[in-house]
Write a protein that holds these residues in place. Structure first.
Motif, mmCIF file in Angstrom:
data_model
loop_
_atom_site.group_PDB
_atom_site.id
_atom_site.type_symbol
_atom_site.label_atom_id
_atom_site.label_comp_id
_atom_site.label_asym_id
_atom_site.label_seq_id
_atom_site.Cartn_x
_atom_site.Cartn_y
_atom_site.Cartn_z
ATOM 1 N N SER A 1 38.827 52.698 38.407
ATOM 2 C CA SER A 1 38.278 52.487 37.065
ATOM 3 C C SER A 1 37.607 51.120 36.937
ATOM 4 C CB SER A 1 39.388 52.616 36.020
ATOM 5 O OG SER A 1 40.402 51.637 36.245
ATOM 6 N N ASP A 2 38.066 50.152 37.726
ATOM 7 C CA ASP A 2 37.489 48.810 37.660
ATOM 8 C C ASP A 2 36.688 48.455 38.900
ATOM 9 O OD1 ASP A 2 39.841 48.764 39.224
ATOM 10 O OD2 ASP A 2 39.916 46.584 39.057
ATOM 11 N N GLY A 3 36.618 49.365 39.896
ATOM 12 C CA GLY A 3 35.880 49.063 41.117
ATOM 13 C C GLY A 3 36.113 50.100 42.194
ATOM 14 N N TYR A 4 36.575 49.656 43.359
ATOM 15 C CA TYR A 4 36.813 50.579 44.478
ATOM 16 C C TYR A 4 37.622 49.853 45.546
ATOM 17 C CZ TYR A 4 33.562 47.884 47.312
ATOM 18 O OH TYR A 4 32.962 46.852 48.019
ATOM 19 N N PHE A 5 38.117 50.637 46.515
ATOM 20 C CA PHE A 5 38.630 50.049 47.748
ATOM 21 C C PHE A 5 38.290 50.976 48.901
ATOM 22 C CE2 PHE A 5 42.300 52.817 47.036
ATOM 23 C CZ PHE A 5 42.670 53.187 48.336
ATOM 24 N N ALA A 6 38.087 50.388 50.073
ATOM 25 C CA ALA A 6 37.769 51.141 51.284
ATOM 26 C C ALA A 6 38.661 50.640 52.398
ATOM 27 C CB ALA A 6 36.303 50.961 51.662
ATOM 28 N N VAL B 1 38.655 46.694 52.019
ATOM 29 C CA VAL B 1 37.672 46.008 51.172
ATOM 30 C C VAL B 1 37.903 46.426 49.725
ATOM 31 C CG1 VAL B 1 35.223 45.578 50.752
ATOM 32 C CG2 VAL B 1 36.022 46.047 53.080
ATOM 33 N N ASN B 2 38.058 45.446 48.845
ATOM 34 C CA ASN B 2 38.272 45.703 47.425
ATOM 35 C C ASN B 2 37.154 45.077 46.607
ATOM 36 O OD1 ASN B 2 41.409 46.542 47.504
ATOM 37 N ND2 ASN B 2 41.098 44.786 48.839
ATOM 38 N N GLY B 3 36.684 45.805 45.608
ATOM 39 C CA GLY B 3 35.704 45.272 44.665
ATOM 40 C C GLY B 3 36.154 45.562 43.245
ATOM 41 N N THR B 4 36.005 44.607 42.340
ATOM 42 C CA THR B 4 36.465 44.804 40.964
ATOM 43 C C THR B 4 35.573 44.056 39.990
ATOM 44 O OG1 THR B 4 38.329 44.498 39.440
ATOM 45 C CG2 THR B 4 38.048 42.849 41.144
ATOM 46 N N ASN B 5 35.502 44.597 38.774
ATOM 47 C CA ASN B 5 34.776 43.906 37.699
ATOM 48 C C ASN B 5 35.742 43.235 36.729
ATOM 49 O OD1 ASN B 5 35.871 46.058 36.293
ATOM 50 N ND2 ASN B 5 33.913 46.949 35.670
ATOM 51 N N GLU B 6 37.040 43.281 37.045
ATOM 52 C CA GLU B 6 38.040 42.626 36.213
ATOM 53 C C GLU B 6 38.177 41.174 36.658
ATOM 54 O OE1 GLU B 6 39.593 43.707 33.568
ATOM 55 O OE2 GLU B 6 38.617 45.657 33.669
ATOM 56 N N VAL B 7 37.836 40.269 35.784
ATOM 57 C CA VAL B 7 37.867 38.846 36.099
ATOM 58 C C VAL B 7 39.006 38.208 35.329
ATOM 59 C CG1 VAL B 7 36.602 36.674 36.026
ATOM 60 C CG2 VAL B 7 35.386 38.812 36.499
ATOM 61 N N ILE B 8 39.920 37.550 36.053
ATOM 62 C CA ILE B 8 41.025 36.829 35.428
ATOM 63 C C ILE B 8 40.900 35.370 35.826
ATOM 64 C CG2 ILE B 8 43.516 36.565 35.245
ATOM 65 C CD1 ILE B 8 43.793 39.495 35.941
ATOM 66 N N TYR C 1 35.150 40.289 45.050
ATOM 67 C CA TYR C 1 35.456 41.095 46.234
ATOM 68 C C TYR C 1 36.542 40.407 47.060
ATOM 69 C CZ TYR C 1 31.124 43.519 45.089
ATOM 70 O OH TYR C 1 30.143 44.229 44.435
ATOM 71 N N LEU C 2 37.370 41.238 47.687
ATOM 72 C CA LEU C 2 38.440 40.747 48.541
ATOM 73 C C LEU C 2 38.483 41.616 49.800
ATOM 74 C CD1 LEU C 2 40.920 38.829 48.885
ATOM 75 C CD2 LEU C 2 42.301 40.658 47.885
ATOM 76 N N VAL C 3 38.368 40.959 50.962
ATOM 77 C CA VAL C 3 38.446 41.659 52.248
ATOM 78 C C VAL C 3 39.775 41.271 52.887
ATOM 79 C CG1 VAL C 3 37.317 42.104 54.452
ATOM 80 C CG2 VAL C 3 35.941 41.518 52.452
#
Length: 214
Positions: free
Chosen positions: A122-127, A138-145, A179-181
């Motif tokens: 819902s906020d991005g993806y992971f692969a 690999v994680n991508g998100t539009n949730e910024v904290i 993004y977080l790898v």
């Protein structure tokens, strides 16, 4: 005569008592009185000034504004080799809410193909890509904290490498998304050896290509 004798006897007794008191008070066997000085009062500890509510950074959670125009431009400009990411990512309104970045040239061990996964969120993806020495997620998100004053993304993303208990990770921001790898070692790393070096982790992250956008 009797009265005079009585006065002399009384005077003698008084002198005798005074002399006794003097001898007791000045006895050489008695130690000299010691003057006791009260210890100095302890110094007050320095007061540490705590920041006021207005001075403290306010941690907030928000949804990032994505630069879809830049993502689409990079999608058009990518080469045919960069399109080989191992996944067919949906585009348009069905795409994840952030541009999808995936690694290229990943060699999956024989028999581990079933471990390759791509999951929209819902906020991005992971692969996930299984490997020989380590797995890549690999994680991508539009949730910024973070704090209210978040620096703007630079032209070139700043890669932040961090060693973890299970391997390593590299974080960065692009197109307004975070993004977080993650590199998860097959065997737990020790102080003498690691399954991936910082240079290798940064090289894999630098080779991420855009594989999907809205």
């Amino acid at each position: 005569m009797t009265a005079t004798r009585t006065i002399l006897i009384a005077s003698a007794c008084a002198v005798s008592l005074t002399a006794c008191d003097f001898l007791i008070a000045r006895s050489p066997d008695e130690p000299e009185p010691v003057e006791i000085t009260a210890p100095p009062a302890p110094e007050e500890e320095a007061q540490v000034e705590m920041p006021t509510e207005s001075e403290r950074p306010v941690m907030t959670a928000s949804t990032a504004t994505i630069d879809w125009e830049a993502a689409r431009a990079d999608m058009v400009a990518r080469s045919s080799e960069d399109s080989e990411t191992g996944f067919q990512v949906a585009s348009g309104s069905n795409a994840p809410p952030v541009p999808v970045l995936l690694p290229t040239g990943i060699v999956v061990p024989q028999g581990a193909e079933g471990g390759v996964r791509f999951q929209p969120m819902s906020d991005g993806y992971f692969a996930a890509y299984p490997g020989i020495d380590y797995d890549i997620v690999v994680n991508g998100t539009n949730e910024v904290i973070g704090a209210d004053a978040r620096p703007e993304d630079e032209a070139e993303p700043v890669l932040t490498y961090t060693s973890t208990m299970t391997g390593a990770q590299v974080s960065f921001s692009r197109y307004g998304a975070d993004y977080l790898v993650e590199f998860e070692c097959k065997a737990l790393p020790t102080s003498e050896a690691e399954c991936i070096s910082e240079q290798e982790a940064l090289e894999v992250t630098n080779k991420l290509v855009i594989a999907g956008t809205r």
